[in-house]
Design a protein around this motif. Structure first.
Motif, PDB file in Angstrom:
ATOM      1  N   THR A 143       0.830  -1.209   0.000  1.00  0.00           N
ATOM      2  CA  THR A 143       0.000   0.000   0.000  1.00  0.00           C
ATOM      3  C   THR A 143       0.862   1.255   0.000  1.00  0.00           C
ATOM      4  OG1 THR A 143      -1.797  -1.126   1.176  1.00  0.00           O
ATOM      5  CG2 THR A 143      -1.767   1.272   1.281  1.00  0.00           C
ATOM      6  N   VAL A 144       1.908   1.258   0.817  1.00  0.00           N
ATOM      7  CA  VAL A 144       2.745   2.450   0.957  1.00  0.00           C
ATOM      8  C   VAL A 144       3.622   2.677  -0.265  1.00  0.00           C
ATOM      9  CG1 VAL A 144       4.612   3.493   2.300  1.00  0.00           C
ATOM     10  CG2 VAL A 144       2.736   2.335   3.478  1.00  0.00           C
ATOM     11  N   THR A 145       4.162   1.613  -0.864  1.00  0.00           N
ATOM     12  CA  THR A 145       5.156   1.784  -1.931  1.00  0.00           C
ATOM     13  C   THR A 145       4.567   1.788  -3.333  1.00  0.00           C
ATOM     14  OG1 THR A 145       5.566  -0.613  -1.983  1.00  0.00           O
ATOM     15  CG2 THR A 145       6.981   0.704  -0.556  1.00  0.00           C
ATOM     16  N   SER A 146       3.385   1.239  -3.521  1.00  0.00           N
ATOM     17  CA  SER A 146       2.810   1.213  -4.859  1.00  0.00           C
ATOM     18  C   SER A 146       2.385   2.613  -5.286  1.00  0.00           C
ATOM     19  CB  SER A 146       1.598   0.276  -4.901  1.00  0.00           C
ATOM     20  OG  SER A 146       1.979  -1.046  -4.688  1.00  0.00           O
ATOM     21  N   GLY A 147       2.617   2.911  -6.559  1.00  0.00           N
ATOM     22  CA  GLY A 147       2.275   4.216  -7.078  1.00  0.00           C
ATOM     23  C   GLY A 147       3.320   5.279  -6.824  1.00  0.00           C
ATOM     24  N   VAL A 148       4.397   4.921  -6.110  1.00  0.00           N
ATOM     25  CA  VAL A 148       5.470   5.873  -5.826  1.00  0.00           C
ATOM     26  C   VAL A 148       6.501   5.801  -6.952  1.00  0.00           C
ATOM     27  CG1 VAL A 148       7.326   6.472  -4.216  1.00  0.00           C
ATOM     28  CG2 VAL A 148       5.129   5.657  -3.344  1.00  0.00           C
ATOM     29  N   PRO A 149       6.932   6.929  -7.505  1.00  0.00           N
ATOM     30  CA  PRO A 149       7.931   6.894  -8.579  1.00  0.00           C
ATOM     31  C   PRO A 149       9.219   6.216  -8.133  1.00  0.00           C
ATOM     32  CG  PRO A 149       6.984   9.091  -8.345  1.00  0.00           C
ATOM     33  CD  PRO A 149       6.514   8.302  -7.174  1.00  0.00           C
ATOM     34  N   ASP A 150       9.945   5.615  -9.080  1.00  0.00           N
ATOM     35  CA  ASP A 150      11.203   4.943  -8.750  1.00  0.00           C
ATOM     36  C   ASP A 150      12.189   5.894  -8.078  1.00  0.00           C
ATOM     37  OD1 ASP A 150      10.275   2.602  -9.721  1.00  0.00           O
ATOM     38  OD2 ASP A 150      11.490   2.589 -11.551  1.00  0.00           O
ATOM     39  N   THR A 151      12.117   7.189  -8.423  1.00  0.00           N
ATOM     40  CA  THR A 151      13.045   8.160  -7.853  1.00  0.00           C
ATOM     41  C   THR A 151      12.826   8.351  -6.358  1.00  0.00           C
ATOM     42  OG1 THR A 151      11.531   9.950  -8.459  1.00  0.00           O
ATOM     43  CG2 THR A 151      13.311   9.430  -9.998  1.00  0.00           C
ATOM     44  N   GLU A 152      11.648   7.948  -5.841  1.00  0.00           N
ATOM     45  CA  GLU A 152      11.340   8.134  -4.424  1.00  0.00           C
ATOM     46  C   GLU A 152      11.123   6.809  -3.712  1.00  0.00           C
ATOM     47  OE1 GLU A 152       7.962  10.789  -4.381  1.00  0.00           O
ATOM     48  OE2 GLU A 152       9.249  12.552  -4.429  1.00  0.00           O
TER      49      GLU A 152
END
Length: 484
Positions: free
Chosen positions: A393-402
């Motif tokens: 939930t926390v990491t999905s949708g976060v750009p690879d840069t972040e």
């Protein structure tokens, strides 16, 4: 971009991983498993270790605290350094440091050398965990492949803690306490030669300056808070050290928020913290880790002091929980694929809460061990589901840069959760009129907290979803008006 928590494809659409992907996953998960082992393998060895090295009871507390302080305090900083200067490079550095520190701890000749080894292990862990998770989430694309990788990683993380409790008792009895540290060094020697040829380097394409004021305030704040909570378990919350470091930690973390709101290239993006998936997902992670670590601690006391089980038999009870968790981990990605991360997280928290409440039926009868084994084993299955789904939930949708930042938040939540639970709730068991009464008090409080968290997470993520639906409806209305 926010995570889509709607049900995914059929649970049978699990992707097949290539041989190289499997090797990459092995390296990353073996490193995470090694760190998880370190959290628990030493616990049962402390009564033997202390007299051997001439450590007082207070110094033994530092055998745990010396690892927890840098491990939790430097996570966010190292996660961001990996983002900027190379995750693979920092991961390998952490592995090498962890292995060398384990050798130092295994051959320690006095308390100072042993505690130095533990502290260096903590620093190595702080480099391994966020960069390893970032390498995993950037190597495996968002979707079924990442779900499966996170499922395996979460399973081994949970299993490592349980295996550590069983292995620590056996190895201490047969080979001595030094073998527990030697096993950790052996793990690093197995993983380190494989990693350079398998892991790809990844970093952000830009090279912004490191946010030094933010790094100083957040690292100092986390170190202070973790020290305060760890020391409170031994000295109580009214001790001057605990009060002073708690105040310092809160002041530094407040300063950190102010610094981040005014920095062009912040260490932590405040807009990311305002993402509902990040905020509510990490709340679920904090609760599931803190409550389960406390429950394991209190049940260990109950088994050995009330039911008079041996340390080995106590470890076997948790070994059953570990085996069931491992089996559940194989199916967790399929469950998440069918029901979505949000529903899995909420359902897992609810299940953990209900099964924790079942432990209110424990008494002094030795047959209570069967109720405890069944309840804690099934609760651990739900706990594992919460671990995997909250990380997703926390990491999905976060750009690879972040990704380093997002996974740093995930692992910081894990570390703080493991650290905060026992000082806050474990004291209820140890200061009650008798241990059974204390156990019932802890179980009642934990049940309330976990079930409340399940409701809050459900409402928080549902509100995000409703907001998204409202935004879509508003856009549709605007488009309809334009069409007229």
């Amino acid at each position: 971009m926010e995570i889509d928590t709607t049900p995914g494809p059929s649970p049978f659409d699990t992707p097949r991983l290539s041989t190289r992907d499997r090797l990459v996953l092995f390296v990353l998960c073996a490193a995470q498993f090694m760190v998880a082992l370190d959290f628990s393998v030493l616990n049962v060895a402390l009564p033997v270790l202390g007299p051997d090295l001439g450590m007082s009871q207070w110094a033994l507390q530092w055998a745990v605290t010396a690892f927890a302080l840098p491990s939790g305090g430097f996570l966010l900083l190292f996660g961001r350094i990996g983002d900027l200067y190379g995750r693979r490079r920092l991961f390998l550095t952490g592995l090498a440091l962890f292995g060398a520190a384990s050798v130092l701890a295994a051959f320690a000749w006095d308390p100072a050398s042993f505690l130095a080894g533990r502290a260096l292990q903590g620093i190595g862990s702080a480099a391994i965990v966020p960069t390893g998770m970032s390498l995993l989430t950037t190597t495996f694309a968002e979707g079924p492949a990442r779900d499966r990788a996170l499922g395996i990683s979460g399973t081994l993380l949970s299993l490592g803690f349980t295996v550590g409790m069983v292995a620590g008792g056996v190895m201490t009895d047969v080979l001595g306490w030094r073998s527990t540290m030697g096993m950790l060094a052996l793990f690093s020697l197995i993983v380190l030669p494989l990693a350079p040829g398998l892991l790809p380097e990844s970093r952000t394409p830009e090279r912004p300056r490191l946010d030094v004021p933010g790094a100083v305030t957040v690292t100092g704040g986390l170190l202070s808070v973790i020290y305060a909570l760890s020391t409170a378990a031994d000295r109580g919350f009214g001790h001057v050290d605990v009060i002073a470091t708690s105040a310092a930690g809160l002041a530094l973390l407040t300063a950190f928020v102010l610094v981040e709101s005014r920095t062009e290239a912040p260490l932590v993006s405040l807009p990311m913290l305002r993402r509902r998936t990040v905020a509510w997902g990490n709340l679920g992670g904090l609760v599931t880790f803190s409550m389960m670590s406390t429950l394991v601690f209190v049940l260990t006391l109950y088994f050995e002091q009330t039911l008079n089980l041996s340390a080995f038999r106590t470890g076997l009870v948790f070994g059953v929980a570990g085996v069931l968790s491992a089996i559940a981990g194989a199916y967790a990605p399929k469950v998440i694929g069918r029901f979505g991360a949000r529903r899995t997280l909420v359902g897992s928290l609810a299940g953990q809460g209900v099964l924790t409440g079942a432990l209110l039926g424990l008494n002094t009868d030795v047959w209570s061990v069967w109720l405890a084994t069944a309840a804690i084993s099934l609760a651990c299955v739900c706990h594992l589901g919460a671990i995997i789904s909250y990380g997703l939930t926390v990491t999905s949708g976060v750009p690879d840069t972040e990704q380093g930042l997002a996974t740093g938040l995930v692992t910081s939540t894990q570390q703080v959760g493991i650290t905060v639970g026992i000082p806050l709730l474990g004291v209820l068991a140890t200061t009650s009129s008798d241990l059974l009464t204390g156990l019932h008090t802890v179980v009642a409080v934990e049940t309330t907290i976990v079930l409340t968290a399940a409701v809050l997470v459900a409402l928080g993520l549902r509100k995000r979803r409703a907001d998204a639906d409202a935004a879509v409806s508003a856009t549709a209305r605007v488009e309809a008006l334009d069409a007229r």
